[in-house]
Design a protein around this motif. Structure first.
Motif, PDB file in Angstrom:
ATOM      1  N   GLU A   6       0.835  -1.206   0.000  1.00 14.83           N
ATOM      2  CA  GLU A   6       0.000   0.000   0.000  1.00 14.83           C
ATOM      3  C   GLU A   6       0.870   1.257   0.000  1.00 14.83           C
ATOM      4  OE1 GLU A   6      -3.350   0.593  -0.401  1.00 14.83           O
ATOM      5  OE2 GLU A   6      -3.399  -1.541  -0.878  1.00 14.83           O
ATOM      6  N   LYS A   7       2.002   1.194   0.703  1.00 13.20           N
ATOM      7  CA  LYS A   7       2.913   2.337   0.740  1.00 13.20           C
ATOM      8  C   LYS A   7       3.455   2.624  -0.667  1.00 13.20           C
ATOM      9  CE  LYS A   7       7.084   4.106   2.942  1.00 13.20           C
ATOM     10  NZ  LYS A   7       8.233   3.821   3.788  1.00 13.20           N
ATOM     11  N   GLU A   8       3.850   1.566  -1.392  1.00 15.05           N
ATOM     12  CA  GLU A   8       4.358   1.742  -2.759  1.00 15.05           C
ATOM     13  C   GLU A   8       3.273   2.294  -3.684  1.00 15.05           C
ATOM     14  OE1 GLU A   8       7.726  -1.826  -2.658  1.00 15.05           O
ATOM     15  OE2 GLU A   8       5.653  -2.302  -3.194  1.00 15.05           O
ATOM     16  N   VAL A   9       2.048   1.796  -3.518  1.00 15.84           N
ATOM     17  CA  VAL A   9       0.922   2.315  -4.307  1.00 15.84           C
ATOM     18  C   VAL A   9       0.759   3.804  -4.038  1.00 15.84           C
ATOM     19  CG1 VAL A   9      -1.600   2.257  -4.578  1.00 15.84           C
ATOM     20  CG2 VAL A   9      -0.311   0.111  -4.504  1.00 15.84           C
ATOM     21  N   GLY A  10       0.862   4.187  -2.767  1.00 15.42           N
ATOM     22  CA  GLY A  10       0.732   5.597  -2.390  1.00 15.42           C
ATOM     23  C   GLY A  10       1.832   6.464  -2.973  1.00 15.42           C
ATOM     24  N   LEU A  11       3.066   5.967  -2.920  1.00 19.11           N
ATOM     25  CA  LEU A  11       4.197   6.729  -3.466  1.00 19.11           C
ATOM     26  C   LEU A  11       4.067   6.908  -4.980  1.00 19.11           C
ATOM     27  CD1 LEU A  11       7.094   5.083  -1.421  1.00 19.11           C
ATOM     28  CD2 LEU A  11       6.269   7.431  -1.200  1.00 19.11           C
ATOM     29  N   ILE A  12       3.687   5.843  -5.670  1.00 20.48           N
ATOM     30  CA  ILE A  12       3.521   5.931  -7.128  1.00 20.48           C
ATOM     31  C   ILE A  12       2.359   6.863  -7.475  1.00 20.48           C
ATOM     32  CG2 ILE A  12       2.884   4.629  -9.203  1.00 20.48           C
ATOM     33  CD1 ILE A  12       4.525   2.262  -7.985  1.00 20.48           C
ATOM     34  N   SER A  13       1.249   6.742  -6.760  1.00 22.30           N
ATOM     35  CA  SER A  13       0.096   7.611  -7.006  1.00 22.30           C
ATOM     36  C   SER A  13       0.469   9.079  -6.864  1.00 22.30           C
ATOM     37  CB  SER A  13      -1.044   7.277  -6.030  1.00 22.30           C
ATOM     38  OG  SER A  13      -1.494   5.967  -6.204  1.00 22.30           O
ATOM     39  N   ALA A  14       1.200   9.395  -5.804  1.00 25.70           N
ATOM     40  CA  ALA A  14       1.613  10.787  -5.564  1.00 25.70           C
ATOM     41  C   ALA A  14       2.485  11.300  -6.706  1.00 25.70           C
ATOM     42  CB  ALA A  14       2.350  10.896  -4.231  1.00 25.70           C
ATOM     43  N   GLN A  15       3.385  10.473  -7.207  1.00 26.14           N
ATOM     44  CA  GLN A  15       4.253  10.901  -8.322  1.00 26.14           C
ATOM     45  C   GLN A  15       3.451  11.093  -9.604  1.00 26.14           C
ATOM     46  OE1 GLN A  15       7.383  11.963  -8.311  1.00 26.14           O
ATOM     47  NE2 GLN A  15       7.392  11.653  -6.093  1.00 26.14           N
ATOM     48  N   LEU A  16       2.495  10.210  -9.859  1.00 26.24           N
ATOM     49  CA  LEU A  16       1.662  10.353 -11.061  1.00 26.24           C
ATOM     50  C   LEU A  16       0.862  11.650 -10.999  1.00 26.24           C
ATOM     51  CD1 LEU A  16       0.330   6.699 -11.574  1.00 26.24           C
ATOM     52  CD2 LEU A  16       2.293   7.802 -12.676  1.00 26.24           C
ATOM     53  N   LEU A  17       0.358  11.972  -9.814  1.00 25.78           N
ATOM     54  CA  LEU A  17      -0.411  13.210  -9.658  1.00 25.78           C
ATOM     55  C   LEU A  17       0.459  14.456  -9.857  1.00 25.78           C
ATOM     56  CD1 LEU A  17      -2.735  12.169  -6.727  1.00 25.78           C
ATOM     57  CD2 LEU A  17      -3.462  12.885  -9.014  1.00 25.78           C
ATOM     58  N   LYS A  18       1.762  14.311  -9.670  1.00 27.53           N
ATOM     59  CA  LYS A  18       2.688  15.429  -9.920  1.00 27.53           C
ATOM     60  C   LYS A  18       3.077  15.518 -11.395  1.00 27.53           C
ATOM     61  CE  LYS A  18       4.866  15.313  -5.367  1.00 27.53           C
ATOM     62  NZ  LYS A  18       6.094  14.987  -4.635  1.00 27.53           N
ATOM     63  N   TYR A 124     -10.351  12.211  -2.709  1.00 30.65           N
ATOM     64  CA  TYR A 124     -11.056  11.399  -3.715  1.00 30.65           C
ATOM     65  C   TYR A 124     -10.128  11.097  -4.893  1.00 30.65           C
ATOM     66  CZ  TYR A 124     -14.731  10.160  -7.093  1.00 30.65           C
ATOM     67  OH  TYR A 124     -15.509   9.519  -8.025  1.00 30.65           O
ATOM     68  N   ARG A 125      -9.457  12.131  -5.374  1.00 30.53           N
ATOM     69  CA  ARG A 125      -8.560  11.972  -6.525  1.00 30.53           C
ATOM     70  C   ARG A 125      -7.408  11.015  -6.190  1.00 30.53           C
ATOM     71  NH1 ARG A 125      -4.728  16.346  -9.273  1.00 30.53           N
ATOM     72  NH2 ARG A 125      -4.549  15.391 -11.324  1.00 30.53           N
ATOM     73  N   LEU A 126      -6.821  11.180  -5.003  1.00 29.17           N
ATOM     74  CA  LEU A 126      -5.740  10.287  -4.591  1.00 29.17           C
ATOM     75  C   LEU A 126      -6.242   8.844  -4.488  1.00 29.17           C
ATOM     76  CD1 LEU A 126      -2.780   9.987  -3.774  1.00 29.17           C
ATOM     77  CD2 LEU A 126      -3.466  10.506  -1.411  1.00 29.17           C
ATOM     78  N   SER A 127      -7.419   8.666  -3.933  1.00 31.84           N
ATOM     79  CA  SER A 127      -8.017   7.327  -3.820  1.00 31.84           C
ATOM     80  C   SER A 127      -8.210   6.706  -5.207  1.00 31.84           C
ATOM     81  CB  SER A 127      -9.348   7.433  -3.084  1.00 31.84           C
ATOM     82  OG  SER A 127     -10.105   6.274  -3.254  1.00 31.84           O
ATOM     83  N   LYS A 128      -8.690   7.497  -6.151  1.00 30.54           N
ATOM     84  CA  LYS A 128      -8.895   7.003  -7.518  1.00 30.54           C
ATOM     85  C   LYS A 128      -7.554   6.670  -8.175  1.00 30.54           C
ATOM     86  CE  LYS A 128     -13.285   6.995  -7.548  1.00 30.54           C
ATOM     87  NZ  LYS A 128     -13.951   5.701  -7.481  1.00 30.54           N
ATOM     88  N   TYR A 129      -6.525   7.424  -7.845  1.00 28.78           N
ATOM     89  CA  TYR A 129      -5.198   7.118  -8.385  1.00 28.78           C
ATOM     90  C   TYR A 129      -4.624   5.840  -7.759  1.00 28.78           C
ATOM     91  CZ  TYR A 129      -3.936  10.221 -12.096  1.00 28.78           C
ATOM     92  OH  TYR A 129      -3.847  10.796 -13.349  1.00 28.78           O
ATOM     93  N   HIS A 130      -4.942   5.596  -6.500  1.00 31.91           N
ATOM     94  CA  HIS A 130      -4.535   4.328  -5.887  1.00 31.91           C
ATOM     95  C   HIS A 130      -5.162   3.172  -6.670  1.00 31.91           C
ATOM     96  CE1 HIS A 130      -2.959   5.428  -1.643  1.00 31.91           C
ATOM     97  NE2 HIS A 130      -2.817   6.465  -2.446  1.00 31.91           N
ATOM     98  N   ASP A 131      -6.462   3.309  -6.962  1.00 33.79           N
ATOM     99  CA  ASP A 131      -7.153   2.283  -7.751  1.00 33.79           C
ATOM    100  C   ASP A 131      -6.518   2.136  -9.136  1.00 33.79           C
ATOM    101  OD1 ASP A 131      -8.879   2.021  -5.601  1.00 33.79           O
ATOM    102  OD2 ASP A 131     -10.512   3.161  -6.542  1.00 33.79           O
ATOM    103  N   TRP A 132      -6.151   3.258  -9.737  1.00 34.12           N
ATOM    104  CA  TRP A 132      -5.553   3.266 -11.079  1.00 34.12           C
ATOM    105  C   TRP A 132      -4.202   2.532 -11.080  1.00 34.12           C
ATOM    106  CZ3 TRP A 132      -6.022   3.219 -15.933  1.00 34.12           C
ATOM    107  CH2 TRP A 132      -5.025   3.675 -16.808  1.00 34.12           C
TER     108      TRP A 132
END
Length: 145
Positions: A6-18, A124-132
């Motif tokens: 989950e931590k890796e998913v979070g880190l990747i999601s944050a980078q994609l959002l940037k 919401y957006r971060l959650s959707k990016y986790h799913d993505w």
């Protein structure tokens, strides 16, 4: 089978959002990120980024690539947020109107950040990016079979 914590998913999601693209190095369980070349075509790669790209080219099966959502997916996510979360009719109409114009995400972002829904939208957006990101992991595993 390839998986992420989950931590890796979070880190990747944050980078994609940037606006970055991410590469997960499977053997070392390491995340590499760099600006998405579609968005930053004048960006000069660092020596480390060039080395990573060379390594990916030499051994592509050792890397899983993660990209941001396509514009149509981002648009649908914004529309879904309005439909599910926005209670004020005037704000909902303004947001839907912004989504129907050119530069939809810019107009949406301006309106939502000025509203009481700003933090809810970010969550919401971060959650959707986790799913993505998880969908991309599934896709990677499916293509490996």
């Amino acid at each position: 089978m390839f998986s992420l914590t989950e931590k890796e998913v979070g880190l990747i999601s944050a980078q994609l959002l940037k606006g970055n693209v991410c590469f997960f190095q499977i053997d070392k369980k390491k995340i590499h990120h760099m600006p998405d070349d579609e968005d930053y075509f004048n960006y000069d790669l660092t020596e480390e980024e060039e080395d990573i790209l060379d390594e990916i080219e030499e051994n592509p099966d050792n890397f899983a690539e993660f990209t941001k959502m396509e514009p149509a997916q981002e648009h649908q996510m914004m529309q879904d947020f309005v439909d599910r979360k926005i209670k004020e009719k005037n704000l909902a109409e303004d947001l839907v109107n912004a989504l129907s114009k050119p530069k939809a995400s810019t107009g949406f972002k301006y309106l939502i950040e000025e509203s009481k829904y700003s933090s809810e939208w970010k969550e919401y957006r971060l959650s959707k990016y986790h799913d993505w990101v998880k969908e991309q992991v599934d896709s990677f595993n499916y293509s490996e079979d």
